[in-house]
Enzyme design. Structure first.
Site, short mmCIF file in Angstrom:
data_model
loop_
_atom_site.label_atom_id
_atom_site.label_comp_id
_atom_site.label_asym_id
_atom_site.label_seq_id
_atom_site.Cartn_x
_atom_site.Cartn_y
_atom_site.Cartn_z
CG HIS A 28 -2.04 0.97 1.15
ND1 HIS A 28 -3.08 0.85 0.24
CD2 HIS A 28 -2.30 2.09 1.86
CE1 HIS A 28 -3.93 1.85 0.41
NE2 HIS A 28 -3.48 2.62 1.39
CG HIS A 50 -10.43 4.09 2.19
ND1 HIS A 50 -10.98 4.45 3.39
CD2 HIS A 50 -9.09 4.25 2.34
CE1 HIS A 50 -10.03 4.81 4.22
NE2 HIS A 50 -8.87 4.70 3.60
#
Length: 756
Positions: A49, A96
Site C-alpha cells: 500500500h 478505500h
C-alpha cells in the site's frame, strides 16, 4: 533505544507482513536487529500500500510528461496540471476497498476525506468529487448492506464537507462479492506559483502535527490493505479509520490559510501509515532528517505505545514543516480554527552516510532510529519483478464465435430492452446520486443538463475569474479488462476520452486506480502487467499523461478468487469556452439522429451477451486507436462548429440504451431504423467501440453530412426525435417497442426497488 525483553523474530516479521529476505534487509540497513517499533515502521512503509513494491517497476513505464504537467507522478500529494489563466488543477483518485469491505460507512467516508486532503495539501481548494464503485451480486443481503453503507458514507462526509459529488460509476458482478471496490476522486484549483510541496528541509525548522488528535484507529491499516480479505479480517476492524467531515472542513480552511502565509516549507496529509509515512516521505524528498518527540503528539487514548502513535491512521491530520521563527503565526491560525497544532520536533541535517535519519523519542527514550530514504518508494524500499503468466481462460474466451449465438427476432427486442433498462449495471443511479449534494458551491454545470462527463466551472474564492471549466470522468469496464487486460485498459482510456469529448471538453491528463487481486498469483500479476501496458499505450496515443494514482492489490478471497481486474481511469479534461458545452439529451421533435462510427457484429463482453444470453466467456470488444481517434476528432470539430444539438457515446447496453438515455433525459421519443447489414442484436445491443449518437437540426443536415463524407467518417442516419408525452413510443423499424413512460419506470426505479 527501545529494547523489549527480546528482539522481534522472523515469525514476528511474518505476522507484520514482511518477507524473510526483507527482515534480513532491515537488519542490514540498520546494522543491527530492529526493535519492535522499528520493525513495525518497516512493515507499513514496505507494505504494498505504501511502497508499491510489486507494481512500481511497471508504473514507471506509464507516460508522465506533457507541457501542462506541473508535478511529476508520485512527487507530490496529488497530480498538478496547468489549465491556463494562471491556474492549475490538482486531481487524484485513490481506493478505500479493504476498509469498506469491513465497515462500509466509515471505510467510504474516510476514503472521501483522505482524497480531499491530498488535494488541499497542495494548496488547492477542492471543487468536485467523483466515485467509482463495484459491488457483488445484488441478490445478496451482504451486497445491499455494503452498498447502503458506502453510499451513505460518501454522501454524509462529502455533503458535510461541502464539496459537490458530480458523477461516478457503479457496477455489480459476482467477482466483487467479497471485495467491493470504493475509489474516490477529487479535483481542486490552485494558482500557479502558490502550490505547497510535500517536502522537509532547513535545519532547525519546526515540525508540527495539526488537526485531529491521534487515536488507535487505523493502526496497521496499510498492512491490512496489503493482504487478502478473509474470515479473520473482521478481527482487524481497528484498522478502519473513523472520519469527521466537520473537522476536515476546519482543517481545509486552516491549511489553505497557513499555506497563503508563505511560511510553509512542506505539508503532507497523514493517510496510510500516519506519522511515520509523512515524516519519512517528506524527509527523504528534502534529504534531511527529523527528531520527533512522540510525547508531544495530541492523543485520544492514554499510554499509547510508540508504534501505535507512529502507525495510527486517525483522520483529519497533517504534518507541517514551517520556517523557524514563524511558529506563533501558524499557531495563531490553528487556534482561530480551534484545531490542534503541536510542535512535535524539528528538522535535522543529513549525516555523512545517509540522506537523513528519523529519531523518535517516547518518555525521553529513543524508541526508533531509522533512515528516511530506506523506508520510501523511490528510495530503499524493495522493488520486485514478479512472475506472471497468461491465465488459461484467456484462450478459452478467444474461442467465442458470434455465429454460434442465434440472432434475435424482432419480437424479442422489447424483452431485451426491458432487461437492460432495468439491469443494475445500466439503470439510473438516482437512488445513489439523490443522497449526494451535487450543487453545493454552484459550480456544477451538469446536474440539470446531463452529459457524458461532469462539467464543473473553475470557480474558487480569491482566484482569478475565468469562464473555463474542468471536465472530469471515471471509467472502466472490468468485464472487458478481465476478457483482455491490455485491450480492456485501452478501451477504459478511450472511453474516458470519448466521454470528455462528447461533453465538449479536451482530454489532458489521467489519474488511475489499479484494482487487482493478489500480485503473488502469476495469473493475477499477468493481468496487472498487461493492463498497465495497454493503459500506457492508450495514454501516449491520446496525449493524456498519468499524473499519479493508486494501486490496490489483494482484492481477492479464497472463496471468490480475485475481482475482475479494474484499472479505473480518472480523466481530466478542459473546456475553454462555455459555448462548447454539449449535453446528451434530445432537444426537439424532428431533429435528426445520427450514429457516428462503425457498427459491427461484435457482441463480445456486452451486457446483453453476459447477462441476457448468459454467455460469460467472450473476448473484449474489438478496438483500434485510429478508429477511435477519427471519431473523437470529428465530434470535437462538429461541437466547436456548433452543428450538434446533443452527443452521447455508445457504451454499456449498446445503441438502444444510448438512444433511450438521450430520449428519457430530454423527455422525448425516437423513431429509428436498423442497419440490415448487421445482426439485429449486435446493432442494437452490441458494444462495438468508437461510436457516438448525435442529433442535428434538419437545417444543418447537408453541412454535417458533407463534413462526414469529406472526412471519410463512418455514419448512418438512424431516424428522428419524436414528440414528448408519456405515451410517446420508442420506435424501431416502424414497430413501437416501449413508451417513454414505460422506459422511464424501468430505468428510474429499478435500483431503488431492489434497495427498498
Amino acid at each position: 533505544m527501545d529494547t523489549l525483553e527480546s528482539l522481534p523474530t522472523l515469525e514476528t516479521a511474518r505476522k507484520l507482513g514482511l518477507l524473510p529476505e526483507e527482515f534480513d534487509r532491515i537488519a542490514e540497513i540498520l546494522g543491527r536487529q530492529p526493535n519492535f517499533t522499528e520493525l513495525s515502521i518497516f512493515s507499513v512503509m514496505w507494505s504494498e500500500h505504501c511502497s508499491y513494491k510489486n507494481s512500481i517497476v511497471w508504473l514507471k513505464t506509464l507516460p508522465r510528461d506533457s507541457d501542462r504537467m506541473l508535478a511529476k507522478a508520485g512527487d507530490e500529494n496529488a497530480g498538478l496540471v496547468d489549465i491556463g489563466d494562471g491556474l492549475a488543477c490538482s486531481f487524484k483518485i485513490e481506493s478505500h476497498n479493504h476498509p469498506s469491505a469491513l465497515e462500509p460507512y466509515q471505510g467510504a467516508a474516510t476514503g472521501v476525506g483522505g482524497i480531499n486532503r491530498d488535494i488541499f495539501t497542495m494548496g488547492a481548494r477542492p471543487i468536485a468529487q467523483l466515485n467509482s464503485l463495484r459491488f457483488g451480486s445484488l441478490d445478496l443481503p451482504k451486497t445491499r448492506r455494503l452498498l447502503r453503507g458506502v453510499v451513505k458514507g460518501i454522501g454524509d462526509y462529502g455533503n458535510a464537507f461541502g464539496i459537490p459529488t458530480v458523477g461516478g460509476e457503479l457496477y455489480f458482478d459476482e467477482s466483487y462479492n467479497t471485495n467491493p471496490l470504493v475509489n474516490a476522486f477529487s479535483a481542486g484549483i490552485v494558482e500557479v506559483g502558490k502550490v505547497a510541496k510535500a517536502t522537509s528541509y532547513g535545519v532547525g525548522n519546526p515540525v508540527f502535527i495539526v488537526g485531529s488528535a491521534t487515536g488507535k484507529d487505523g493502526i496497521h491499516g496499510a498492512t491490512f490493505a496489503s493482504e487478502d480479505i478473509s474470515a479473520a479480517s473482521t478481527d482487524k476492524l481497528p484498522a478502519v479509520q473513523v472520519g469527521d467531515p466537520f473537522m476536515e472542513k476546519l482543517l481545509l480552511e486552516a491549511t489553505l490559510e497557513i499555506i497563503a502565509t508563505g511560511y510553509v516549507i512542506g505539508i503532507q496529509d497523514m493517510g496510510a501509515a500516519g506519522i511515520i509515512c509523512s515524516t519519512s516521505e517528506m524527509s527523504a524528498k528534502g534529504e534531511h532528517g527529523m527528531i520527533i518527540d512522540l510525547d508531544k503528539v495530541p492523543t485520544r487514548q492514554a499510554n499509547m505505545a510508540p508504534f501505535e502513535i507512529l502507525l495510527s491512521e486517525s483522520q483529519e491530520r497533517m504534518l507541517v514543516v514551517i520556517e523557524k521563527g514563524k511558529e506563533h503565526i501558524i499557531q495563531g491560525i490553528f487556534d482561530k480554527w480551534d484545531l490542534n497544532c503541536a510542535q512535535i520536533g524539528e528538522v535535522t541535517p543529513k549525516g555523512e552516510n545517509d540522506l537523513g535519519r528519523l529519531h523518535f523519542y517516547r518518555f525521553g527514550q529513543l524508541v526508533a532510529d531509522v533512515p528516511a530514504y530506506d523506508l520510501v518508494l523511490g528510495g530503499g524500499a524493495p522493488q520486485y519483478h514478479r512472475e506472471y503468466k497468461e491465465p488459461a481462460y484467456i484462450k478459452e474466451y478467444a474461442k467465442f464465435d458470434v455465429d454460434d449465438v442465434d440472432d434475435l427476432d424482432a419480437d424479442d427486442i422489447r424483452k431485451v430492452a426491458e432487461h437492460l433498462l432495468a439491469h443494475p449495471n445500466i439503470c439510473s443511479r438516482k437512488w445513489v446520486y439523490e443522497q449526494y449534494d451535487s450543487m453545493v458551491g454552484t459550480a456544477n454545470r451538469s446536474t440539470n443538463a446531463p452529459s457524458d462527463a461532469a462539467v464543473v466551472r473553475v470557480k474558487a474564492a480569491g482566484m482569478p475569474a475565468t469562464e473555463k471549466s474542468i471536465v472530469i470522468t471515471v471509467d472502466c469496464n472490468g468485464r472487458y479488462v478481465n476478457a483482455n487486460p491490455r485491450q480492456g485498459a485501452m478501451i477504459a482510456v478511450a472511453e474516458a476520452c470519448r466521454n470528455i469529448v462528447c461533453s465538449g471538453g479536451e482530454p489532458i491528463a489521467v489519474t488511475n486506480n489499479l484494482n487487482f487481486g493478489n500480485p503473488y498469483v502469476p495469473e493475477v500479476y499477468w493481468q496487472f502487467v498487461e493492463a498497465v501496458q495497454g493503459m500506457g499505450e492508450a495514454c501516449k496515443r491520446f496525449s493524456t499523461p498519468v499524473t499519479g494514482g493508486n494501486v490496490s492489490f489483494y482484492n481477492q478471497s479464497s472463496d471468490d478468487g480475485p475481482v475482475f481486474p479494474t484499472p479505473t481511469i480518472g480523466m481530466l479534461g478542459l473546456m475553454e469556452n462555455p459555448d462548447h458545452r454539449m449535453t446528451m439529451n434530445f432537444k426537439a421533435a424532428g431533429d435528426l439522429i445520427y450514429l457516428i462510427g462503425q457498427s459491427t457484429n461484435d457482441l463480445a463482453s456486452s451486457e446483453y451477451l453476459y447477462s441476457y444470453r448468459d454467455i460469460k466467456a467472450s473476448p473484449a470488444p474489438a478496438f483500434t486507436f485510429d478508429d477511435e481517434w477519427h471519431v473523437q476528432e470529428g465530434i470535437k470539430t462538429m461541437i466547436r462548429k456548433g452543428w450538434l444539438l446533443s452527443a452521447h457515446d455508445v457504451s454499456d447496453g449498446g445503441l438502444f440504451i444510448t438512444l433511450a438515455e438521450s430520449a428519457m433525459t430530454g423527455d422525448k421519443g425516437f423513431s429509428v431504423v436498423t442497419d440490415d447489414r448487421h445482426r439485429l442484436d449486435a446493432f442494437l445491443f452490441g458494444e462495438s467501440q468508437s461510436r457516438v449518437v448525435v442529433t442535428v437540426s434538419p437545417e444543418q443536415q447537408h453541412i454535417v453530412e458533407g463534413y462526414l463524407n469529406d472526412t471519410v467518417m463512418p455514419f448512418m442516419l438512424l431516424g428522428t426525435v419524436t414528440d414528448a408525452g408519456a405515451t410517446t413510443p420508442f420506435v424501431i423499424n416502424d414497430a413501437p417497442i416501449l413508451t417513454l413512460a414505460e422506459a422511464k419506470n424501468l430505468y428510474d426505479n429499478a435500483l431503488g426497488t431492489i434497495m427498498a
